[in-house]
Write an enzyme that holds these catalytic residues in place. Structure first.
Site, PDB file in Angstrom:
ATOM      1  N   ASP A 106       0.869  -1.289  -0.074  1.00 59.02           N
ATOM      2  CA  ASP A 106       0.107   0.086  -0.076  1.00 59.02           C
ATOM      3  C   ASP A 106       0.570   1.108  -0.078  1.00 59.02           C
ATOM      4  O   ASP A 106       1.691   1.465   0.729  1.00 59.02           O
ATOM      5  CB  ASP A 106      -0.938   0.070   1.370  1.00 59.02           C
ATOM      6  N   GLU A 348     -11.808  -1.541   1.345  1.00 62.88           N
ATOM      7  CA  GLU A 348     -10.274  -0.849   1.860  1.00 62.88           C
ATOM      8  C   GLU A 348      -9.972   0.493   1.076  1.00 62.88           C
ATOM      9  O   GLU A 348     -10.353   0.658   0.230  1.00 62.88           O
ATOM     10  CB  GLU A 348      -9.511  -2.118   1.569  1.00 62.88           C
TER      11      GLU A 348
END
Ligand code: FRU
Length: 472
Positions: A106, A348
């Protein structure tokens, strides 16, 4: 992506000095990306249409503090289908790797409060979750730390190390967030602190992991010279939000298949009221098993479509909160912006893009987190409305904006749509013909174009290309 063993799921700066964009200085033509092949397995037909810009502008709009939650409807999710305009091209197994030392996943660029990636003294800066490459790729979440990278051209990145000094965070692990430049060289890192106490007895690198999640902020200073970038500070950490049990499920309320989440804060200034807000991933509040799917969750379902009652436990949502002080350490929880009840249990890394007067709300999700009876690829999904709190409608009629090709279903993940409609993500797993090769490095950036609620993949840009849109 978090794939936990299923048994574990139960569980101031007075003024924000804002970067001024010298538009022309940042409009250099994007370099040519790799020559990736399109999937041969997706339909070449046009994807389902989303509403026009005019219709999106006319949808119901509310004050950010109002109690209205838009829904990703099951009937819309039934329209999810891959085609040439929304399918990520295939990445070859010999992709370039940025750092041989750490897995990288990420990622978020250093931005100004208006969500634009910025440079500091000419350097581009990104933060990424990192873990040592000598642990199995799948174990990375349980030792995740925030790392930083810098680059002169927004493409050739140098790994700089951890952002938060050893033993100075709150919890056991650091998960995704947002890095914002405020003031001359002050950086505020908003992130997810996972686990109760760093170094404490519940912090474990083998099951059962301590997955309690809270939103936190820490502040430090950025420094740079001709050789590179480094940081100081990030020693004082403040928890800014935790689940209230009503709008947002607490860990104690969540039982599988609900996937407890309270993570991934994305911080931004809303252009309409100039106030500062955060969105993040949560779950609908209340005990798993007590939620009932509503007509608003389901939409106009086709005859014969059955909703397995277990679907009511798939309750991902996108939270909203508003900053109540200038140093951004106190916040007021508001009702969720969007819920995916009875559709998907994971929403998410939600984030927003403001484009041509419309508000676009994006989230990443997985095939394996869809409720029974609905499905879609791992990828980025989007919704559009006239303002931050509105009756969002799904992009392209279904929500799907970019999905992985059927030949490589776990290829890209953790996409972020940037204000210039470039989409950065990391390489998750690439098939080699002889199993999967883990990525743990940045994927080619993809360029999108929008027409109201319709999105189109228009260009493949270089691996990890995240150019700044403003100076500091
Ligand atoms: C997405 C994600 C985030 C989380 C991080 C943990 O890839 O699951 O939601 O912050 O990865 O590694």
């Amino acid at each position: 992506m978090i794939r936990r063993p299923i048994r574990l799921l139960a569980a101031g700066v007075a003024t924000l000095a804002l970067a001024v964009t010298a538009a022309s200085a940042w409009a250099a033509p994007a370099p040519k990306g790799p020559d990736l092949k399109p999937s041969t397995k997706v339909a070449m037909a046009k994807q389902t249409r989303g509403i026009t810009a005019a219709k999106a502008a006319a949808l119901a709009s509310y004050k950010p503090t109002d109690n209205f939650t838009a829904t990703w409807k099951r009937a819309d999710a039934l329209k999810v289908a891959g085609d040439a305009t929304n399918t990520t091209p295939i990445i070859p197994p010999d992709f370039p790797v940025i750092s041989q030392d750490v897995w990288q996943w990420d990622t978020w660029p250093l931005t100004n409060i208006d969500t634009k990636p910025i440079t500091y003294k000419g350097w581009h800066v990104i933060m990424s979750l990192v873990a040592p490459r000598d642990i199995p790729f799948g174990d990375r979440h349980w030792v995740a730390r925030i790392g930083y990278y810098y680059s002169k051209d927004g493409h050739n990145w140098i790994y700089g190390g951890h952002l938060i000094p050893e033993a100075r965070g709150i919890g056991c692990m650091e998960w995704a967030g947002t890095a914002i430049m405020t003031g001359k060289n002050t950086v505020r890192q908003f992130y997810t602190t996972v686990g109760h106490q760093r170094g404490g007895p519940t912090c474990r690198t083998s099951p059962p992991y301590d997955t309690m999640q809270r939103l936190a902020v820490t502040q430090g200073q950025i420094h740079a010279d001709s050789k590179g970038v480094w940081f100081t500070g990030f020693t004082k950490h403040t928890v800014i939000a935790q689940p209230d049990g009503k709008y947002y499920q607490t860990q104690d309320q969540g039982i599988p298949p609900t996937d407890y989440a309270f993570r991934d804060p994305f911080i931004f200034r809303n252009p309409k009221d100039k106030k500062i807000y955060a969105v993040w991933e949560g779950n609908t509040g209340g005990l798993t098993g007590t939620y009932q799917c509503t007509k608003r969750d389901l939409g106009n379902l086709p005859p014969g479509h059955t909703v397995d009652p277990i679907s009511a436990n798939y309750t991902g949502n996108i939270g909203l909160m508003k900053a109540t002080n200038k140093s951004l350490t106190t916040w007021k929880l508001l009702s969720p912006l969007l819920s995916a009840n009875c559709v998907n249990r994971q929403t998410e890394r939600p984030h927003v893009v403001f484009s041509k007067g419309l508000t676009y709300l994006f989230t990443i999700s997985h095939k394996f987190t869809y409720a029974p009876g609905v499905t879609g690829p791992d990828g980025v999904y989007g919704f559009v409305g006239p303002s931050l709190r509105s009756d969002y409608r799904p992009m392209n009629g279904s929500g799907l904006v970019l999905g992985n090709p059927p030949e490589a279903p776990e290829q890209n993940y953790s996409h972020e749509v940037l204000p210039n409609l470039m989409v950065q993500s990391f390489i998750d797993q690439v098939p080699t013909g002889n199993g999967n090769k883990p990525g743990g490095t940045l994927a080619p950036t993809l360029q999108l174009a929008f027409d109201g609620a319709n999105s189109y993949l228009t260009r493949v840009l270089p691996y990890g290309y995240i150019p700044a849109m403003a100076g500091n």
